[in-house]
Design an enzyme around this catalytic site. Structure first.
Site, PDB file in Angstrom:
ATOM      1  N   PRO A  80       0.821  -1.213   0.000  1.00  0.00           N
ATOM      2  CG  PRO A  80      -0.610  -1.464   1.820  1.00  0.00           C
ATOM      3  CD  PRO A  80       0.607  -2.067   1.179  1.00  0.00           C
ATOM      4  N   GLY A  86       7.390   1.137   2.738  1.00  0.00           N
ATOM      5  CA  GLY A  86       8.450   1.236   1.731  1.00  0.00           C
ATOM      6  C   GLY A  86       7.997   1.053   0.294  1.00  0.00           C
ATOM      7  CG  ASP A 130      12.611   3.609   3.704  1.00  0.00           C
ATOM      8  OD1 ASP A 130      13.038   3.324   4.830  1.00  0.00           O
ATOM      9  OD2 ASP A 130      11.586   4.290   3.521  1.00  0.00           O
TER      10      ASP A 130
HETATM   11  C1  MEV Z   1      10.861   6.434   6.191  1.00  0.00           C
HETATM   12  O1  MEV Z   1      10.544   5.077   5.905  1.00  0.00           O
HETATM   13  C2  MEV Z   1      12.026   6.496   7.129  1.00  0.00           C
HETATM   14  C3  MEV Z   1      12.465   7.894   7.524  1.00  0.00           C
HETATM   15  O2  MEV Z   1      13.521   7.730   8.485  1.00  0.00           O
HETATM   16  C4  MEV Z   1      12.959   8.700   6.330  1.00  0.00           C
HETATM   17  C5  MEV Z   1      14.273   8.193   5.760  1.00  0.00           C
HETATM   18  O3  MEV Z   1      15.006   7.451   6.428  1.00  0.00           O
HETATM   19  O4  MEV Z   1      14.559   8.583   4.607  1.00  0.00           O
HETATM   20  C6  MEV Z   1      11.354   8.683   8.197  1.00  0.00           C
END
Ligand code: MEV
Length: 309
Positions: A80, A86, A130
């Site tokens: 989703p 991710g 990610d």
């Molecule tokens: C997003 O999945 C994770 C964050 O830490 C952003 C990032 O690491 O780029 C909020």
């Protein structure tokens, strides 16, 4: 034609703090995105225009990989959108993997670098967690310096990240999607603004980094009680940093009676929470009864996989 499939992820500890270079831990999950590319007479994505606002990540992946095309691109996503699982990293990695494959060679580190470039430009500010997790799969630990099972190092200005493979024992998580979509970029900006004006916020970021280090230790010892407590504390700190949401707290409260611990996962502001549990059916039921959408996820999945057909 080339097909590339890449997994989504959940962050177990350290989101947001990782943008500042603090440690974080993410695992690949069994929801995947598959991208197919084939030579064509003009560019298209899912039979529509590649310029469509929905295809920003794909368009930037074309640029980042130097693909000349034109290509017919098809996307099948099982993750989703804006859910904290991710989806944007997976579509970027799968697009890059398929585009490199059709030209002859795919090198995971190169894909992880280009995918980070894409995510960084779209979000404005980002960490490589990610995109590296979607590329490598399994569990990925970000550290401030090089340790065992090192994968690669990434840098943006003063900030640098050392990414590592980790073997972690099988764990059962239930993800609860609030249904509230929140873009990552503005949430990352909000935390940055808080840290610029508050020493307390900066201390919280450092504490989240320490929680990750204690968390990987607890997980490797299969100490689920401690892992859960650390998740709870991590969630409190994320709330205090301004990236919580009432709906997340409601789903967490519903899951807690059947869980070792629970926290938001990903950027927050909506999106999803995760609960560590050995009662996944009870947790999933409680999350759905509280109005969320529950996914029982298997962790430690394979990373990017490419095939030529
Ligand atoms: C997003 O999945 C994770 C964050 O830490 C952003 C990032 O690491 O780029 C909020």
């Amino acid at each position: 034609m080339a097909v590339c499939s890449s997994p989504g992820k959940v962050i177990l500890f350290g989101e947001h703090a990782v943008v500042f270079g603090e440690p974080a831990l993410a695992v690949a999950i069994d929801l995947r995105t598959e991208v197919t590319v084939a030579p064509a007479s003009e560019w298209s994505v899912d039979r529509g225009s590649i310029d469509d606002a929905h295809h920003k990540y794909v368009r930037m992946a074309v640029e980042a990989s130097g693909t000349k095309g034109p290509l017919r691109i098809a996307i099948k996503s099982g993750i989703p959108e804006s859910s904290g699982m991710g989806s944007s990293a997976a579509v970027t990695v799968a697009s890059l993997g398929a585009m490199h494959a059709i030209r002859g060679g795919v090198e995971p580190e190169m894909v992880a670098r280009e995918a980070f470039d894409v995510e960084h430009s779209v979000q404005g500010r980002a960490s490589p967690i990610d995109t590296s997790t979607s590329t490598h799969g399994h569990a990925v630990l970000v550290l401030k310096e090089r340790g065992s099972d090192f994968l690669w190092r990434m840098q943006r200005g003063e900030r640098q990240w050392y990414l590592h493979h980790r073997d972690i024992p099988p764990m059962t998580f239930v993800v609860g999607h609030t249904g509230v979509e929140a873009a990552t970029g503005p949430l990352v900006e909000r935390v940055k603004a808080n840290c610029e004006k508050s020493a307390k916020a900066r201390k919280m970021i450092a504490e989240v980094g320490q929680i990750t280090l204690d968390g990987i230790d607890a997980i490797q010892k299969k100490d689920w009680a401690t892992s859960g407590q650390l998740m709870d504390r991590n969630h409190k700190l994320l709330n205090a940093l301004g990236v919580g949401h009432d709906k997340l707290d409601e789903l967490i409260a519903a899951a807690k009676p059947f869980s070792y611990g629970a926290k938001l996962t990903g950027a927050g502001g909506g999106g999803s929470m995760i609960a560590l549990t050995d009662k996944p059916d009870e947790v999933a039921h409680a999350i759905e009864a509280a109005g969320g959408r529950a996914f029982k996820v298997l962790t430690g999945q394979r990373g990017m996989e490419v095939s030529i057909r």
